[in-house]
Write an enzyme that holds these catalytic residues in place. Structure first.
Site: not given
Length: 416
Positions: A108, A137
């Site tokens: 994340d 990400e």
């Protein structure tokens, strides 16, 4: 220890551990690999976090006033660049991989973390099992110097690590920051230039005319997707941005799926996407109830044609290595965009040294509401994707042809 709310007995740490291990083992027994979404960039409460209590002020980034920085949007940013924080994270990932036999990790807000930490994670996991997946990400954010961030822009400094490709996502269906924004499949066929780089896995090898906002070492670093847990599902986005009939939106969805699975790079999809999953337009459903987030399995039968289409393009990708080329050299040698008009995207794949049984393959996408006649090298071709039908089996043999009609709002795949 694993999160307790998923355990039969959250008060028993042994139950938490054994139940998760049993779940992973059961999925492995069914031929599935298991990736875990991990959030190392922030914690729920920085002040009460155990490591912060041991050495106050060490675990989190702060600004000039001493306040926690908040690029995560959650009130604090973990200082992954500090040696003992880095060790904590690397050891944690190694533990999950070795003790729970996890097969991959999705980071994340990976752009909040530093390059060295992610590379150490990759090295540690490779030592355990080189096939363990590491993706994240790679958005550009945080207070670290930009050349130290684990971002898309720095992906060439992160060998063996993939980043989600928002250019692919937004090029196909429109910006996630504007519900009504349209992409290539849902009303803006002029978005095709934004997709050429993504289709080649951001490798800068097959399309010197493409616009590259970031470039990979190899195609597998580009995680191509049109739907994830964040933002609207693809089906909801198509409803808001394109309208039209159910049949038209279904055709758009299938075309988007074909682009994900037939492009070079690492394909990614959300569970339920293959049968038109909806969250009733909820674009940020992390706090929403099961009535929004639950997978509606009855849709699997109701949307059987779309499910079959997804299975078909996945089967093509699995069976034919020309859709899974990784190195820039292979893509440069075997991938060639075809000249087209009217926003149609088409390319030819050659087997070359890939070992593919299909010696020549042509893929074409037509987002327009009218059919398109595509000029192809003259010869006999086998049609395997057309309209809502996809798979490795021949739909039709095209004998001694020099062109093929690409139906409106759909894809075709032919091979020799």
């Amino acid at each position: 220890a694993p999160e307790g709310q998923f355990s039969i007995d959250a008060t028993n740490p042994v139950s938490r551990i054994t139940e998760l291990k049993q779940a992973v083992q059961a999925m492995h027994a069914n031929g599935l690999r298991v990736d875990m979404d991990v959030v190392y960039n922030h914690v729920s409460n920085a002040d009460s976090f155990s490591e912060n209590q041991i050495v106050p002020g060490y675990f989190f980034r702060t600004d000039a006033t001493g306040a926690y920085t908040n690029a995560s949007g959650c009130g604090n940013d973990v200082a992954s660049e500090r040696p003992m924080v880095r060790k904590f994270i690397v050891d944690s990932v190694k533990y999950w991989a070795s003790q729970y036999h996890l097969d991959g990790f999705r980071f994340d807000l990976m752009g909040l973390m530093d390059i060295t930490t992610i590379n150490e994670i990759r090295a540690a996991l490779t030592a355990l099992d080189p096939t363990i997946l590491v993706i994240g990400e790679g958005w550009n954010m945080g207070t670290l110097p930009e050349d130290q961030r684990a971002t898309q822009a720095n992906i060439q400094s992160l060998p063996g690590v993939g980043a989600f490709n928002d250019e692919f996502r937004d090029g196909v269906k429109g910006s996630v920051f504007d519900d009504k924004s349209q992409g290539y499949v849902n009303g803006n066929p002029m978005a095709w230039p934004d997709l050429r780089a993504s289709i080649t896995g951001q490798t800068q090898s097959a399309d010197p005319m493409g616009t590259y906002k970031w470039s990979t070492l190899n195609a597998g670093q580009s995680v191509n997707y049109v739907e994830a847990h964040d933002n609207m599902t693809l089906w909801d986005k198509l409803l808001v941005s394109a309208g039209g009939t159910v049949a038209q939106r279904t055709a758009m969805d299938q075309q988007a799926a074909a682009m994900v699975f037939l492009s070079e790079g690492l394909p990614f999809m959300q569970a339920g996407q293959e049968f038109l999953r909806s969250k009733d337009g909820d674009a940020n459903s992390y706090q929403s109830p099961d009535s929004v987030n639950a997978i509606r399995w009855q849709q699997r039968a109701l949307q059987a044609p779309t499910l079959a289409f997804y299975k078909g393009v996945i089967a093509i990708r699995n069976a034919h290595p020309v859709f899974r080329m990784d190195s820039s050299n292979d893509i440069k040698a075997n991938f060639k965009f075809l000249k087209t008009r009217e926003s149609v995207l088409a390319w030819k794949l050659s087997a070359g040294s890939t070992g593919d049984k299909w010696k020549q393959t042509i893929v074409a996408f037509n987002p327009k509401i009218a059919s398109y006649k595509l000029t192809i090298p003259k010869g006999t071709w086998q049609l395997v994707v057309s309209g809502s039908t996809a798979g490795v089996k021949t739909i039709k043999t095209l004998k001694n042809v020099s062109s093929i009609v690409v139906p409106a709002m759909s894809s075709i795949v032919i091979h020799q």
